[in-house]
Design a protein around this motif. Structure first.
Motif, mmCIF file in Angstrom:
data_model
loop_
_atom_site.group_PDB
_atom_site.id
_atom_site.type_symbol
_atom_site.label_atom_id
_atom_site.label_comp_id
_atom_site.label_asym_id
_atom_site.label_seq_id
_atom_site.Cartn_x
_atom_site.Cartn_y
_atom_site.Cartn_z
ATOM 1 N N VAL A 60 0.826 -1.209 0.000
ATOM 2 C CA VAL A 60 0.000 0.000 0.000
ATOM 3 C C VAL A 60 0.864 1.264 0.000
ATOM 4 O O VAL A 60 0.415 2.346 -0.383
ATOM 5 C CB VAL A 60 -0.961 -0.001 1.213
ATOM 6 C CG1 VAL A 60 -0.205 0.228 2.519
ATOM 7 C CG2 VAL A 60 -2.043 1.064 1.045
ATOM 8 N N GLN A 61 2.129 1.111 0.379
ATOM 9 C CA GLN A 61 3.032 2.266 0.453
ATOM 10 C C GLN A 61 3.731 2.576 -0.866
ATOM 11 O O GLN A 61 4.425 3.590 -0.976
ATOM 12 C CB GLN A 61 4.082 2.015 1.534
ATOM 13 C CG GLN A 61 3.499 1.775 2.923
ATOM 14 C CD GLN A 61 4.563 1.494 3.953
ATOM 15 O OE1 GLN A 61 5.592 2.190 4.032
ATOM 16 N NE2 GLN A 61 4.349 0.477 4.779
ATOM 17 N N GLU A 70 0.481 4.977 -2.442
ATOM 18 C CA GLU A 70 1.315 5.819 -1.580
ATOM 19 C C GLU A 70 0.621 6.136 -0.260
ATOM 20 O O GLU A 70 0.501 7.281 0.156
ATOM 21 C CB GLU A 70 1.683 7.111 -2.320
ATOM 22 C CG GLU A 70 2.964 7.757 -1.831
ATOM 23 C CD GLU A 70 3.514 8.797 -2.795
ATOM 24 O OE1 GLU A 70 4.161 9.727 -2.298
ATOM 25 O OE2 GLU A 70 3.310 8.666 -4.029
ATOM 26 N N GLY A 71 0.162 5.065 0.410
ATOM 27 C CA GLY A 71 -0.534 5.249 1.671
ATOM 28 C C GLY A 71 0.149 4.532 2.820
ATOM 29 O O GLY A 71 1.259 4.011 2.696
ATOM 30 N N LYS A 72 -0.554 4.495 3.943
ATOM 31 C CA LYS A 72 -0.084 3.787 5.127
ATOM 32 C C LYS A 72 -1.100 2.708 5.484
ATOM 33 O O LYS A 72 -2.173 2.626 4.886
ATOM 34 C CB LYS A 72 0.115 4.766 6.291
ATOM 35 C CG LYS A 72 1.165 5.833 6.012
ATOM 36 C CD LYS A 72 1.299 6.804 7.176
ATOM 37 C CE LYS A 72 2.335 7.887 6.874
ATOM 38 N NZ LYS A 72 2.477 8.862 7.986
ATOM 39 N N PRO A 140 -4.649 10.805 7.877
ATOM 40 C CA PRO A 140 -5.439 10.707 6.638
ATOM 41 C C PRO A 140 -4.769 9.929 5.512
ATOM 42 O O PRO A 140 -5.430 9.606 4.523
ATOM 43 C CB PRO A 140 -5.637 12.180 6.236
ATOM 44 C CG PRO A 140 -4.494 12.908 6.885
ATOM 45 C CD PRO A 140 -4.232 12.183 8.171
ATOM 46 N N THR A 141 -3.487 9.614 5.644
ATOM 47 C CA THR A 141 -2.815 8.857 4.584
ATOM 48 C C THR A 141 -2.961 7.345 4.762
ATOM 49 O O THR A 141 -2.461 6.583 3.928
ATOM 50 C CB THR A 141 -1.315 9.227 4.524
ATOM 51 O OG1 THR A 141 -0.740 9.071 5.823
ATOM 52 C CG2 THR A 141 -1.135 10.665 4.053
ATOM 53 N N ILE A 142 -3.630 6.898 5.814
ATOM 54 C CA ILE A 142 -3.923 5.470 5.939
ATOM 55 C C ILE A 142 -4.902 5.084 4.833
ATOM 56 O O ILE A 142 -5.970 5.669 4.693
ATOM 57 C CB ILE A 142 -4.519 5.136 7.322
ATOM 58 C CG1 ILE A 142 -3.446 5.261 8.408
ATOM 59 C CG2 ILE A 142 -5.104 3.719 7.336
ATOM 60 C CD1 ILE A 142 -3.956 5.027 9.815
ATOM 61 N N LYS A 143 -4.522 4.086 4.035
ATOM 62 C CA LYS A 143 -5.354 3.626 2.929
ATOM 63 C C LYS A 143 -5.802 2.174 3.091
ATOM 64 O O LYS A 143 -6.737 1.743 2.408
ATOM 65 C CB LYS A 143 -4.591 3.763 1.604
ATOM 66 C CG LYS A 143 -4.213 5.185 1.246
ATOM 67 C CD LYS A 143 -5.436 6.046 0.993
ATOM 68 C CE LYS A 143 -5.070 7.461 0.596
ATOM 69 N NZ LYS A 143 -6.278 8.301 0.411
ATOM 70 N N SER A 182 -11.125 7.401 1.662
ATOM 71 C CA SER A 182 -10.582 6.615 0.551
ATOM 72 C C SER A 182 -9.662 5.537 1.123
ATOM 73 O O SER A 182 -8.439 5.682 1.156
ATOM 74 C CB SER A 182 -9.812 7.527 -0.421
ATOM 75 O OG SER A 182 -9.277 6.787 -1.475
ATOM 76 N N VAL A 183 -10.275 4.457 1.608
ATOM 77 C CA VAL A 183 -9.534 3.359 2.238
ATOM 78 C C VAL A 183 -10.104 2.039 1.737
ATOM 79 O O VAL A 183 -11.123 1.995 1.049
ATOM 80 C CB VAL A 183 -9.633 3.406 3.784
ATOM 81 C CG1 VAL A 183 -9.053 4.690 4.333
ATOM 82 C CG2 VAL A 183 -11.080 3.216 4.240
#
Length: 240
Positions: A60-61, A70-72, A140-143, A182-183
């Motif tokens: 996911v990163q 490009e998330g966490k 907010p970057t957790i996807k 958006s997850v």
């Protein structure tokens, strides 16, 4: 407030995929696990469900410039299967595989982008899920949100009514999160014997109502992967 047209939204959804690192599964899913959905991994113990969850926490990163989101990741652990040492090994391997493309994609940074919550009981699991809005507002970057395993704490409840009520409450909470952020959710389920027409069959533990509320189901066996909602309709995808 920024408005988007349907074409832009369609293109966005087409690109927001997390690769599983298994080409045949990614092809079936048209690129990988999509954001905005609930994907289930089901199988007996030792068939690689947690391993895939750990890989997804790293994949996911992947940066957008190479097709990632490009998330966490957030890992909700209900049965102490999360292994940080194994995650470190997988991260080191991913760093080596991508070193020619991404010189600054380091294993140490990948581990910092995986958040962990211990949820050893059904009460702690539902409390953590109900608290996701607050957590996602702060991060907010957790996807990707992993629940490994969803089945384990629910099956510990004695009453069928209690199990069903908790499962529906969890699904309702997950759907609210999917509408607001958006997850994607990746959950794990287990297999157990159910009696049907005087025969005992190995079936997913969480039952029919749950089956209709998930978007994708990946069956993990010792040597193979399948896709499909039911044992009778699942399709063979690939050998391991």
């Amino acid at each position: 407030m920024e408005m988007k047209n349907a074409s832009n939204l369609f293109k966005l959804k087409q690109t927001e995929k997390i690769t599983t690192d298994i080409k045949s599964i990614d092809k079936f899913l048209r690129g990988g696990i999509a954001l905005g959905k609930i994907t289930e991994l089901v199988g007996t113990p030792g068939t690689g469900k947690t391993q895939m969850c750990l890989r997804l926490c790293l994949n996911v990163q992947l940066p957008q410039k190479i097709g990632g989101v490009e998330g966490k990741a957030l890992f909700l652990d209900t049965r102490k299967d999360f292994d940080p040492a194994r995650l470190q090994e997988l991260a080191t391997d991913l760093e080596k595989r991508l070193q020619n493309q991404l010189t600054d994609f380091k294993a140490s940074d990948m581990l910092k982008n995986v958040f962990y919550l211990d949820c050893p009981s059904a009460a702690q699991l539902i409390a953590s899920i109900l608290n996701l809005r607050k957590l996602l507002s702060a991060q907010p970057t957790i996807k990707l949100i992993v629940v490994d395993s969803l089945a384990f704490p629910i099956r510990m409840l004695e009453s069928v009514a209690e199990r069903t009520a908790l499962l529906m409450e969890i699904h309702d909470a997950m759907q609210r999160i999917l509408r607001l952020y958006s997850v994607t959710f990746v959950i794990t389920n287990e297999l157990g014997y159910h009696r049907r027409k005087r025969r005992w069959q190995l079936q997913p533990i969480l039952g029919q109502k749950h089956m209709h509320l998930i978007n994708e189901r990946i069956w993990c066996t010792e040597n193979e992967y399948f896709m499909g909602k039911t044992l009778n309709t699942r399709m063979f995808i690939t050998k391991k």
